[in-house]
Design an enzyme around this catalytic site. Structure first.
Site, PDB file in Angstrom:
ATOM      1  N   ARG A 176      16.840 -57.612  15.884  1.00 49.55           N
ATOM      2  CA  ARG A 176      17.975 -57.802  15.202  1.00 49.55           C
ATOM      3  C   ARG A 176      17.578 -58.868  13.955  1.00 49.55           C
ATOM      4  O   ARG A 176      19.147 -59.846  14.784  1.00 49.55           O
ATOM      5  CB  ARG A 176      19.482 -57.412  15.419  1.00 49.55           C
ATOM      6  CG  ARG A 176      20.003 -55.776  15.891  1.00 49.55           C
ATOM      7  CD  ARG A 176      20.703 -56.037  16.234  1.00 49.55           C
ATOM      8  NE  ARG A 176      21.589 -54.162  15.908  1.00 49.55           N
ATOM      9  CZ  ARG A 176      22.556 -53.584  16.572  1.00 49.55           C
ATOM     10  NH1 ARG A 176      23.296 -53.818  16.919  1.00 49.55           N
ATOM     11  NH2 ARG A 176      22.284 -52.268  16.682  1.00 49.55           N
ATOM     12  N   GLN A 181      15.804 -55.833   9.776  1.00 49.45           N
ATOM     13  CA  GLN A 181      16.515 -54.166   9.775  1.00 49.45           C
ATOM     14  C   GLN A 181      15.954 -52.566   9.593  1.00 49.45           C
ATOM     15  O   GLN A 181      16.499 -51.988  10.051  1.00 49.45           O
ATOM     16  CB  GLN A 181      16.871 -54.579   8.068  1.00 49.45           C
ATOM     17  CG  GLN A 181      18.235 -55.508   8.743  1.00 49.45           C
ATOM     18  CD  GLN A 181      19.576 -55.920   7.755  1.00 49.45           C
ATOM     19  OE1 GLN A 181      19.034 -55.090   6.471  1.00 49.45           O
ATOM     20  NE2 GLN A 181      19.982 -57.031   8.334  1.00 49.45           N
ATOM     21  N   ASP A 184      14.734 -51.307  12.238  1.00 52.51           N
ATOM     22  CA  ASP A 184      15.786 -50.757  13.397  1.00 52.51           C
ATOM     23  C   ASP A 184      16.407 -49.437  13.912  1.00 52.51           C
ATOM     24  O   ASP A 184      17.542 -49.169  13.432  1.00 52.51           O
ATOM     25  CB  ASP A 184      17.082 -51.903  13.199  1.00 52.51           C
ATOM     26  CG  ASP A 184      17.682 -52.176  14.146  1.00 52.51           C
ATOM     27  OD1 ASP A 184      18.176 -51.569  15.204  1.00 52.51           O
ATOM     28  OD2 ASP A 184      19.254 -52.910  14.217  1.00 52.51           O
ATOM     29  N   SER A 187      19.858 -49.372  15.096  1.00 57.16           N
ATOM     30  CA  SER A 187      20.980 -49.646  14.615  1.00 57.16           C
ATOM     31  C   SER A 187      20.889 -47.884  13.353  1.00 57.16           C
ATOM     32  O   SER A 187      22.065 -47.198  13.288  1.00 57.16           O
ATOM     33  CB  SER A 187      20.856 -50.673  13.089  1.00 57.16           C
ATOM     34  OG  SER A 187      21.003 -51.388  13.837  1.00 57.16           O
ATOM     35  N   TYR A 282      25.031 -61.584  17.688  1.00 57.38           N
ATOM     36  CA  TYR A 282      25.774 -60.886  19.096  1.00 57.38           C
ATOM     37  C   TYR A 282      27.352 -60.659  19.327  1.00 57.38           C
ATOM     38  O   TYR A 282      27.467 -61.682  19.625  1.00 57.38           O
ATOM     39  CB  TYR A 282      24.551 -59.889  19.920  1.00 57.38           C
ATOM     40  CG  TYR A 282      23.730 -58.720  19.853  1.00 57.38           C
ATOM     41  CD1 TYR A 282      23.567 -57.655  18.839  1.00 57.38           C
ATOM     42  CD2 TYR A 282      22.679 -59.675  19.280  1.00 57.38           C
ATOM     43  CE1 TYR A 282      22.513 -57.604  18.518  1.00 57.38           C
ATOM     44  CE2 TYR A 282      21.121 -59.164  19.421  1.00 57.38           C
ATOM     45  CZ  TYR A 282      21.359 -57.961  18.600  1.00 57.38           C
ATOM     46  OH  TYR A 282      20.250 -57.207  17.983  1.00 57.38           O
TER      47      TYR A 282
HETATM   48  N1  LIG Z   1      27.068 -41.842  22.288  1.00 55.34           N
HETATM   49  C1  LIG Z   1      25.554 -41.654  21.380  1.00 55.34           C
HETATM   50  O1  LIG Z   1      25.229 -40.785  21.756  1.00 55.34           O
HETATM   51  C2  LIG Z   1      25.326 -43.318  21.155  1.00 55.34           C
HETATM   52  C3  LIG Z   1      24.235 -43.562  20.067  1.00 55.34           C
HETATM   53  C4  LIG Z   1      24.115 -44.442  19.664  1.00 55.34           C
HETATM   54  C5  LIG Z   1      24.619 -45.681  20.205  1.00 55.34           C
HETATM   55  N2  LIG Z   1      25.338 -45.697  21.310  1.00 55.34           N
HETATM   56  C6  LIG Z   1      26.498 -46.851  21.924  1.00 55.34           C
HETATM   57  O2  LIG Z   1      27.472 -47.394  20.825  1.00 55.34           O
HETATM   58  C7  LIG Z   1      28.066 -48.798  21.187  1.00 55.34           C
HETATM   59  C8  LIG Z   1      27.861 -49.649  20.079  1.00 55.34           C
HETATM   60  O3  LIG Z   1      26.307 -49.312  19.380  1.00 55.34           O
HETATM   61  P1  LIG Z   1      26.339 -50.459  18.063  1.00 55.34           P
HETATM   62  O4  LIG Z   1      25.186 -50.500  17.559  1.00 55.34           O
HETATM   63  O5  LIG Z   1      27.018 -50.523  17.767  1.00 55.34           O
HETATM   64  O6  LIG Z   1      26.245 -51.961  18.736  1.00 55.34           O
HETATM   65  P2  LIG Z   1      26.836 -53.573  18.725  1.00 55.34           P
HETATM   66  O7  LIG Z   1      25.882 -54.029  18.711  1.00 55.34           O
HETATM   67  O8  LIG Z   1      26.116 -53.263  17.238  1.00 55.34           O
HETATM   68  O9  LIG Z   1      28.618 -53.678  18.082  1.00 55.34           O
HETATM   69  C9  LIG Z   1      29.220 -53.254  19.219  1.00 55.34           C
HETATM   70  C10 LIG Z   1      30.625 -54.426  19.161  1.00 55.34           C
HETATM   71  O10 LIG Z   1      30.574 -55.168  19.499  1.00 55.34           O
HETATM   72  C11 LIG Z   1      31.466 -55.251  19.949  1.00 55.34           C
HETATM   73  N3  LIG Z   1      32.328 -56.219  20.833  1.00 55.34           N
HETATM   74  C12 LIG Z   1      31.560 -56.693  22.046  1.00 55.34           C
HETATM   75  N4  LIG Z   1      32.840 -57.189  23.056  1.00 55.34           N
HETATM   76  C13 LIG Z   1      33.664 -56.159  22.993  1.00 55.34           C
HETATM   77  C14 LIG Z   1      34.944 -56.771  23.070  1.00 55.34           C
HETATM   78  N5  LIG Z   1      35.746 -56.952  24.686  1.00 55.34           N
HETATM   79  N6  LIG Z   1      36.287 -56.675  22.313  1.00 55.34           N
HETATM   80  C15 LIG Z   1      35.733 -55.913  21.309  1.00 55.34           C
HETATM   81  N7  LIG Z   1      34.723 -55.774  20.727  1.00 55.34           N
HETATM   82  C16 LIG Z   1      33.761 -56.091  21.058  1.00 55.34           C
HETATM   83  C17 LIG Z   1      30.904 -56.714  20.164  1.00 55.34           C
HETATM   84  O11 LIG Z   1      31.029 -57.959  18.909  1.00 55.34           O
HETATM   85  C18 LIG Z   1      29.591 -56.060  18.523  1.00 55.34           C
HETATM   86  O12 LIG Z   1      30.521 -56.158  17.341  1.00 55.34           O
HETATM   87  C19 LIG Z   1      27.296 -48.646  22.134  1.00 55.34           C
HETATM   88  O13 LIG Z   1      27.633 -49.124  23.660  1.00 55.34           O
HETATM   89  C20 LIG Z   1      26.031 -47.680  21.971  1.00 55.34           C
HETATM   90  O14 LIG Z   1      25.679 -48.276  23.197  1.00 55.34           O
HETATM   91  C21 LIG Z   1      26.214 -43.994  21.372  1.00 55.34           C
END
Ligand SMILES: NC(=O)c1ccc[n+]([C@@H]2O[C@H](COP(=O)([O-])OP(=O)(O)OC[C@H]3O[C@@H](n4cnc5c(N)ncnc54)[C@H](O)[C@@H]3O)[C@@H](O)[C@H]2O)c1
Length: 962
Positions: A176, A181, A184, A187, A282
């Site tokens: 990332r 980007q 990605d 994302s 991250y």
């Molecule tokens: N369900 C689905 O279909 C689907 C599809 C895509 C992504 N996702 C999931 O969505 C989630 C987010 O993906 P993303 O690309 O935005 O990830 P990302 O890494 O961009 O964002 C995750 C965020 O969580 C924050 N974070 C970490 N620990 C934390 C805490 N204790 N309290 C508050 N915030 C905290 C991080 O700082 C980060 O900003 C992932 O779990 C991913 O697997 C799900």
């Protein structure tokens, strides 16, 4: 009456004819209807039903498709939209594959057989999900596969591809970084999932999102809390906000705050301070105490909000449990939780991964396939990501795996059957560690008793906290300008949002009465040249052009250095601490005072003051700029650097055309600088326009002509009246502050446009002040106007016509003009000033500056051209490490020093000019040898902007994660 022979009666007004009566028997009519029904039924059976079509598309997105041409066809669409030059070969081979499909289909082969044949015939396979067991045998030896792979989880299946000497790229492994980007896919999917999460929540929530006042009663808006402000979280916040909800967001990374707020959401905080960002940018695993503080926050929020969407994720770790069962039970009946992290274990204790469930009247959406539930959008984005990634691998014309490329190295899993995953950690993240909490509050962690002796000793030797405000000793009251520069936040707040900063209300006279009338400076005598920071701010155009030696400065008497040394010392201390953090104050102070001991005259000290203060201004204005604004900031900085025009204007003379060599050099420098100025501002505006969304409020940028007109009018009046000798210096001051304001403005989205306008006002003011100061004759004025008109027209025409994706290289090309203008101005100044050298006490300063100016100009000229070549693709964008480059650069540096020595030792005009030309040639070569070794940064820039240009249509709906 004649009856038509066939058909039935048709009494429509358009066709008032009568058909013959149907004379068939009932049996014949029944048979005919039966036949017709049978025919239509057969046809319908051939057409896929809409449900079937949707099911197939979902299967495809879930990786359950066994039909390879489905995926290729989806990608084909994306690839065919790529530019012809980049994608031609790929398109040709895909077309060939597609025609092969058709041939095989017409030969009556079944799908399975067709898939086998295609896979056996292609070199590169693009897929959505990792290969299935039954697909392994189909891959051709030495072929390449690009798809989601999750190598840690799918090691066994990948191992089966090793004997085939295959090369595998994981779309999930793409680092990332800003350049990547556009590739990605994680994302992209997170973005879709974030959007879909809100749609799912709305679907299960029994009320409106937006508030309403209706005849039947008042409907309050829904309250949505989004935990985690990454790509998915920001997309969810944006969507919930669009739908009218009250949105709150939380993230452990402080850098997310601005993005959350820019979406119109409220950023929540916990009563516990801990850095939440890892070195890679991250989120990182938080301490137990922090998670407990989060629990307390979420318990309060659970009572209030209607919908909670959780997206918190730490790469490679199980998702943190942020909402406990008891928090869920605090929520109102009918509330909804969407746990996007369900796949990684879930952020909510009561979520059932992959399922919809209800706990105590709270609906839980634990689905892990949200991206697949928006198939068309996911396909488009994924197709875009993977096709651009494919086209980015290797050189323009052919596919070639360059393991030096950070993106290739990060995403490659197998290379010709050899495991290359995991990649070595990038240097910046290699030492990523889970840092200990910085400080605790509210008695949660009893702080260990500080060692005040060690702390003070460290402060005094290594770091002094806030050196400017806290450390200056008695009597060393900072002078006005220093005050200005030490408190940029204050003057930025007071002065910059208001372009008409002159109209400060009482008490807000920071720039006016508070900073400027330094009592020490008021004591200046003849020439009334203020010094210290005022010098910086009043004559920047001159020092920028001459590269320090303004002959007027040299006329300062030695005793007039009251604030110089102090400011210098403090600035240097600040600079060394802030910029390097490796020097101690002792060194900074010692170094500064050492310079004071060897300073040849006051002009030198003043220049150093200017240098230190300029460093401060640069640091405070540019530090922390939103990454998305790096390109426009660079562009506006480049446009402002076109102020080199002032140096050219100062040298200009003769009549309608220049008469002497310095005058020719001066007018040429002014002409090319004007190309840069006009072009630079147009480029910045175009870059900023790329961030515009159709929903943004209208802009009325033309209103900034009011402060410009006020500036020009007031200055014009003062200059023409002739009774206000200080008006020129104040105009320079205003102009300089505008330029600093331009840089400060470009540091955030909200003020970026204002920044560009301030830059235009500042540069216009600087040029006007120069003209007013010089008082040229009418013919010379006409010559200057000609340079400005023609140069400006050329610059703005080029900047308007160029493709948006080519803007970064245009900035580089324009910047090379600044270097050329500096060289021309320095050589011209040397020739012009030569007759005065014998009597001018500051002759050596002028000579040093012209020499250094020529040298810097040469490096800038060729270095910018190399950057242009790399961005344009004329030169290889990868770093070119010339063998023995350090020796070459050292040799060139020494040769320059030699030229400089000879320049001083042999003080004849011919020798001086020859040595200046020698250094300009040497430095031009040096610009090349220094910049060809740079690769990543320039490519980053281009790709970043290119990606933005490509995606800007999407940006209307899609918040970007950066
Ligand atoms: N369900 C689905 O279909 C689907 C599809 C895509 C992504 N996702 C999931 O969505 C989630 C987010 O993906 P993303 O690309 O935005 O990830 P990302 O890494 O961009 O964002 C995750 C965020 O969580 C924050 N974070 C970490 N620990 C934390 C805490 N204790 N309290 C508050 N915030 C905290 C991080 O700082 C980060 O900003 C992932 O779990 C991913 O697997 C799900």
């Amino acid at each position: 009456m004649e009856y038509p022979t066939k058909g039935h009666y048709d009494c429509s007004p358009e066709n008032p004819t009568y058909t013959a009566p149907d004379t068939r028997t009932d049996q014949e009519k029944a048979d005919s209807l039966l036949n017709q029904f049978a025919e239509e039924k057969q046809l319908l059976d051939k057409l896929p039903s809409p449900e079937q079509e949707v099911a197939e598309r979902l299967n495809k997105l879930r990786g359950q498709s066994t039909s390879p041409q489905d995926e290729v066809t989806a990608l084909m669409r994306q690839l065919s939209t790529q530019s012809g030059k980049d994608g031609k070969d790929v398109q040709d081979s895909l077309r060939a594959t597609q025609s092969q499909d058709v041939t095989m289909e017409s030969d009556g082969e079944n799908e399975e057989e067709m898939a086998r044949k295609i896979m056996a015939s292609v070199n590169i396979v693009l897929k959505v999900r990792q290969p299935l067991e039954q697909e392994v045998a189909k891959f051709r030896e030495l072929s390449t596969l690009i798809s989601f792979l999750y190598p840690a989880q799918n090691k066994l299946i990948i191992d089966q591809l090793v004997p085939k000497s295959m090369t595998l790229f994981g779309m999930d492994c793409i680092p990332r970084i800003s350049r990547a980007q556009v590739f990605d896919a994680l994302s992209s999917m997170a973005n879709v999932a974030g959007y879909r999460a809100v749609i799912e929540a709305a679907n299960h929530f029994g009320r409106f999102f937006g508030g309403q006042i209706t005849a039947a009663g008042k409907v309050p808006p829904a309250k949505v809390l989004v935990i985690g402000g990454g790509v998915a979280g920001l997309a969810a916040m944006a969507q919930a906000k669009h739908m009218g909800a009250i949105v709150r967001g939380f993230d452990t990374r402080a850098t997310v705050r601005e993005q959350v707020e820019s979406l119109g959401a409220e950023f929540l905080e916990v009563e516990f301070k801990e850095e939440g960002e890892s070195a890679g940018g991250y989120g990182k695993e938080m301490s137990k105490e922090f998670i407990e503080a989060e629990h307390a926050l979420f318990a309060r929020q659970a009572r209030e909000v209607d919908i909670i969407i959780t997206t918190a994720l730490i790469p490679g770790k199980k998702a943190p449990t942020l909402l406990l069962k008891e928090h869920v039970e605090l929520m109102k009946p009918g509330s909804v939780i969407v746990d996007l992290a369900a796949e990684m274990g879930g952020n909510v204790e009561t979520t059932k991964p992959g399922e919809m469930s209800v706990h105590k009247d709270v609906v839980h959406v634990g689905l892990t396939d949200l991206a697949s539930r928006l198939p068309a959008q996911s396909s488009t984005l994924y197709g875009n990501n993977i096709s651009k990634f494919l086209l980015s691998i290797g050189e323009k014309e052919h596919f070639y795996i360059n393991l030096e490329d950070e993106v290739v190295r990060g995403s490659i899993v197998l290379h010709e059957g050899k495991w290359l995953w995991p990649p070595p950690p990038p240097p910046s993240t290699a030492q990523t560690v889970t840092a200990a909490p910085v400080a605790a509050v509210k008695d949660q962690v009893p702080p260990s008793p500080p060692n005040y002796f060690n702390r003070t000793l460290t402060d005094s030797l290594i770091y002094t906290g806030d050196p400017l405000r806290a450390k200056h000793v008695a009597g060393q009251t900072l002078c006005g300008a220093n005050m200005l520069l030490t408190r940029p936040s204050v003057w930025q707040t007071y002065c910059w949002p208001d372009p008409l900063w002159g109209i400060h209300t009482a008490g807000q006279t920071l720039c006016g009465a508070y900073c400027w009338p330094d009592p020490l400076r008021a004591k200046h005598t003849a020439g009334q040249i203020p010094y210290g920071a005022n010098m910086l701010l009043t004559r920047p155009s001159v020092w920028q052009t001459y590269c320090w030696p303004d002959p007027l400065w040299a006329k300062h008497t030695f005793g007039q250095t009251p604030c110089g040394a102090n400011t210098l010392t403090i600035s240097l201390v600040h600079d060394t601490i802030r910029f390097d953090r490796c020097f101690c104050p002792l060194q900074g102070i010692g170094g500064a005072l050492g310079l004071g001991l060897v300073s040849p005259n006051h002009a030198f000290t003043t220049m150093m003051t200017t240098f230190g203060l300029a460093g401060l201004v640069g640091y405070h204005t540019v530090w922390g700029v939103t990454p998305a604004l790096h390109s426009p900031l660079m562009s506006v900085t480049n446009a402002i650097s076109g102020i080199t025009a002032v140096g050219g204007l100062v040298l200009m003379g003769g009549g309608y055309v220049p008469g002497t060599v310095p005058q020719v050099l001066g007018s040429t420098a002014a002409f090319i600088s004007f190309i840069n100025i006009f072009g630079g501002f147009v480029v910045t505006q175009r870059m900023l326009d790329m961030f515009k969304r159709s929903s943004d409020p209208p802009e009325h940028n033309y209103l900034y002509t009011i402060p410009l007109a006020a500036f020009m009018g007031t200055y014009g009046y003062g200059a023409m009246a002739g009774d206000y000798p200080e008006i020129h210096n104040m105009a320079y001051l205003v102009s300089s502050l505008c330029c600093v304001g331009a840089l400060a403005g470009l540091s955030s989205q909200k003020t970026a446009r204002l920044g560009n306008c301030l830059g235009i006002i500042g540069v216009s003011g600087g040029i006007a002040a120069t003209l007013g100061h010089l008082g040229p004759t009418n013919p010379v004025l006409a010559q200057m106007a000609g340079c400005m008109a023609v140069g400006g027209a050329i610059g703005s025409t080029i900047a308007k016509r160029i493709e948006i994706t080519d803007l970064p290289q245009l900035v580089a090309a324009f910047h090379s003009l600044v270097g050329l203008a500096a060289v021309l101005t320095c050589v011209g100044t040397y020739i012009h000033e030569f007759p005065n050298f014998a009597t001018d006490p500051a002759a050596n300063v002028v000579k040093t500056a012209t020499f250094l100016g020529t040298y810097i100009g040469g490096v800038t000229l060729s270095g910018s051209l190399v950057a242009y070549g790399k961005l344009q693709g004329v030169l290889n964008s990868a770093p070119w490490l010339i063998p023995g480059r350090h020796q070459i650069n050292l040799g060139l540096g020494l040769a320059n020093l030699g030229a400089m020595s000879w320049y001083f030792m042999e003080p004849t005009l011919n020798n001086g000019v020859s040595m200046l030309l020698t250094t300009s040639a040497l430095s031009t070569i040096m610009g090349v040898t220094l910049t060809v070794a740079i690769g990543e940064q320039v490519v980053n820039l281009a790709q970043d902007l290119g990606a933005r240009a490509d995606d800007r249509k999407l940006s209307d709906q899609t918040p970007q994660g950066d």
